[in-house]
Design a protein around this motif. Structure first.
Motif: not given
Length: 607
Positions: A568-570, A573, A575, A577-578, A601
């Protein structure tokens, strides 16, 4: 000699000599006849020999007799010389230029006793002129000199020529520089009017002059409704037209060909090339029948059926070319000296290449569509083609061809072309290691869609669409192939291929999903065949992004190992956030889409 009025008891007795005839003074309205000289005289009661009615002499048997007539008395006559028959009228004025130009006396005959600056006998005619008037014959005898005089008169006087029924034999090429004069030569029909050339030096070799100031408007050449035959095994070029100097724009110098070209005996005789135009603009080559030697296999003895060299805005439509190495050959070496040509509705059958282009600079055809091509080497094969629609062509491999790497359409260094709704196949051809439907090498921004690849010969490898070299940003979609015969609807040589090619709904595919490179933390999803990818990592691999992903692109990744973690990163993306380590197994997948913000995403997962 009989004098009609003597029978009524008036007028003269028989005039037994020409001297007596010329000396006789008859009463008014008496008519006397001199059958030996073909003269009719009307008497007025005072003129010795009488006068010609309205200046008429009934006929003369030769041009020599015509030249010898007394033009003070004879103004109109009929020439009975075989092949040259026709009415002539005495015309006053300076006719020296016409006499000089008309070397064979087809239209103008100089009077023996009168200077050409004072007048000449001129043929009375309407419409086109005939080579027979200049001494050409249809009896198998060489008419090269007479036919050349006919061509010279045709161009000098700016009038059309019409070939008669039959075959005119010409021993040697007709080579002329016509300057800015028109050239219009017509026949009565291809199987009616024929020219047979009996040397290996070619048929017509015509040079026309362009206006370098780009202001000239002219029709340089019109050749229609006749046949060009050669009696040679290698007769040269049947018809070559050169426009000189070459020009880039703003001129209409149109040409039109609608003729037949072949050997006199197609089993032994052939032209080396058919119609060759250099530097022409706004020309039509339409409805021509061009046939080479009856060869069974490639390479053929005829090189080009039609060759357009540095020609712009031309139409090559409705022609039929058989047994030539190239049906149509279009080439330019100078930018803007070869654009805007349409190649439509032609039949190129039993040829090496149907449509062939070897330009060294970009060339933009207006349209290549609706052609039926039966080719040994390649149906359409072009270099530096740009911004051209190639559509609705029927292209088959000749069933005698064992050509390796045959292609229906092959383009190198192309850009912004569209290849749509073409049908390509190899029916009945021997099986070879590889064939290609459409192969694009070093091509960019191309559209390839709705093409079909049937019927196909079983055996070997057949790719429907194949990208090679540095091809990039090409869209390949909704192409269909014969299931069970076609190896893969899409193929590529990925060594140097660009990453922005897109593929959608092409069937069949050799594999349902494309494997990522093993242990790649930033695998590429460029050249996406159908949105289906799979992992193949042999050691722990943390995927941090997907390279070469286009905005709006959706990819589904099949989890094919237990070594893959998505980080995960900005900009990546996931689900929750991990990070996620996906389990391997049938049906396990994760899906991503690249949004307008540039973020990749997660949009779904199957575990």
């Amino acid at each position: 000699m009989r004098v009609a009025r003597r029978l009524a008891g008036i007028g003269a007795d028989d005039l037994t000599t020409t001297a007596a005839f010329d000396a006789y003074v008859g009463p008014s309205r008496e008519v006397t006849v001199d059958p030996a000289r073909g003269l009719i005289k009307l008497h007025d009661g005072s003129t010795a020999g009488g006068i010609f009615p309205t200046g008429l002499q009934s006929s003369v048997v030769s041009r020599a007799a015509l030249a010898a007539l007394d033009t003070t008395q004879v103004k109109v006559t009929y020439l009975k010389e075989a092949g040259r028959e026709g009415a002539f009228i005495w015309v006053t004025g300076d006719k020296s230029a016409q006499i000089t130009a008309d070397t064979a006396q087809g239209l103008f005959v100089k009077a023996t006793a009168i200077a050409a600056t004072s007048g000449a006998w001129q043929r009375v005619y309407t419409g086109p002129i005939s080579p027979l008037w200049f001494g050409a014959t249809i009896d198998g005898v060489n008419s090269a000199t007479a036919f050349g005089a006919f061509i010279d008169a045709m161009t000098f006087f700016g009038i059309a020529g019409e070939l008669p029924a039959g075959i005119i034999d010409i021993n040697g090429a007709v080579t002329r520089n016509i300057g800015a004069k028109p050239f219009v030569l017509r026949g009565l029909g291809r199987d009616i009017s024929k020219l047979r050339f009996n040397s290996g030096s070619g048929g017509f070799d015509i040079t026309a002059t362009s206006d370098a100031a780009h202001t000239q408007i002219q029709r340089c050449i019109e050749a229609t409704d006749f046949m060009l035959l050669t009696s040679q095994a290698g007769g040269g070029e049947a018809f070559k037209l050169t426009i000189s100097p070459t020009i880039a724009s703003s001129v209409t110098n149109g040409f039109r060909f609608d003729i037949a070209v072949r050997g006199d005996n197609v089993a032994a005789d052939y032209w080396n090339s058919g119609i060759h135009v250099f530097g022409g603009w706004n020309g039509d080559i339409v409805g021509c029948d061009i046939k080479g030697l009856d060869d069974a296999t490639y390479p053929f003895d005829m090189e080009d059926g039609i060759f357009l060299e540095q020609c712009n805005d031309c139409r090559v439509n409705g022609n039929r070319v058989y047994h030539a190495n190239k049906g149509v050959h279009h080439k330019t070496t100078v930018v803007s000296y070869g654009d805007g040509t349409t190649i439509n509705d032609n039949r190129f059958v039993g040829v090496g290449y149907g449509i062939y282009g070897d330009s060294t600079v970009a060339i933009v055809e207006e349209d290549i569509s609706g052609n039926h091509i039966n080719a040994y080497v390649s149906g359409i094969n072009m270099t530096n083609l740009s911004s051209t629609p190639v559509t609705k062509n029927l292209i088959y491999k000749t069933n005698l061809s064992s050509q390796l790497d045959w292609s229906g359409i092959g383009v190198a260094n192309g850009s912004f072309n569209s290849y749509v709704e073409n049908q390509i196949g190899t029916p009945g051809a021997p099986a070879v290691a590889s064939n290609f439907g459409i192969i694009l090498s070093n091509c960019n921004d191309e559209i390839v869609g709705f093409n079909s690849f049937v019927p196909l010969t079983a055996g070997g490898t057949f790719y429907g669409v194949f990208l090679s070299g540095t091809s990039d940003r090409c869209s390949v979609f909704k192409n269909k192939g014969h299931t069970g015969v076609i190896t893969n609807i899409v193929g590529s040589n990925p060594t140097s291929l660009g990453k922005a090619n897109t593929f959608d709904d092409n069937k069949p595919l050799a594999a349902a999903a494309t494997a990522f490179a093993a242990n790649d933390a930033t695998p590429s999803v460029g050249n996406d065949l159908n949105g289906q990818w799979k992992t193949a990592n042999s050691s722990a691999t943390s995927i941090t992004t997907l390279d070469d992903m286009a905005l709006g692109q959706i990819v589904r990744i099949q989890i094919n190992d237990t070594n893959t973690t998505f980080v995960y990163s900005a900009n990546f993306a996931l689900r929750g956030g991990v990070n996620v380590t996906a389990p391997a197994g049938a049906g396990f997948f994760i899906e991503f889409m690249k949004t307008a913000s540039g973020v990749i995403s997660e949009i779904g997962r199957g575990f």
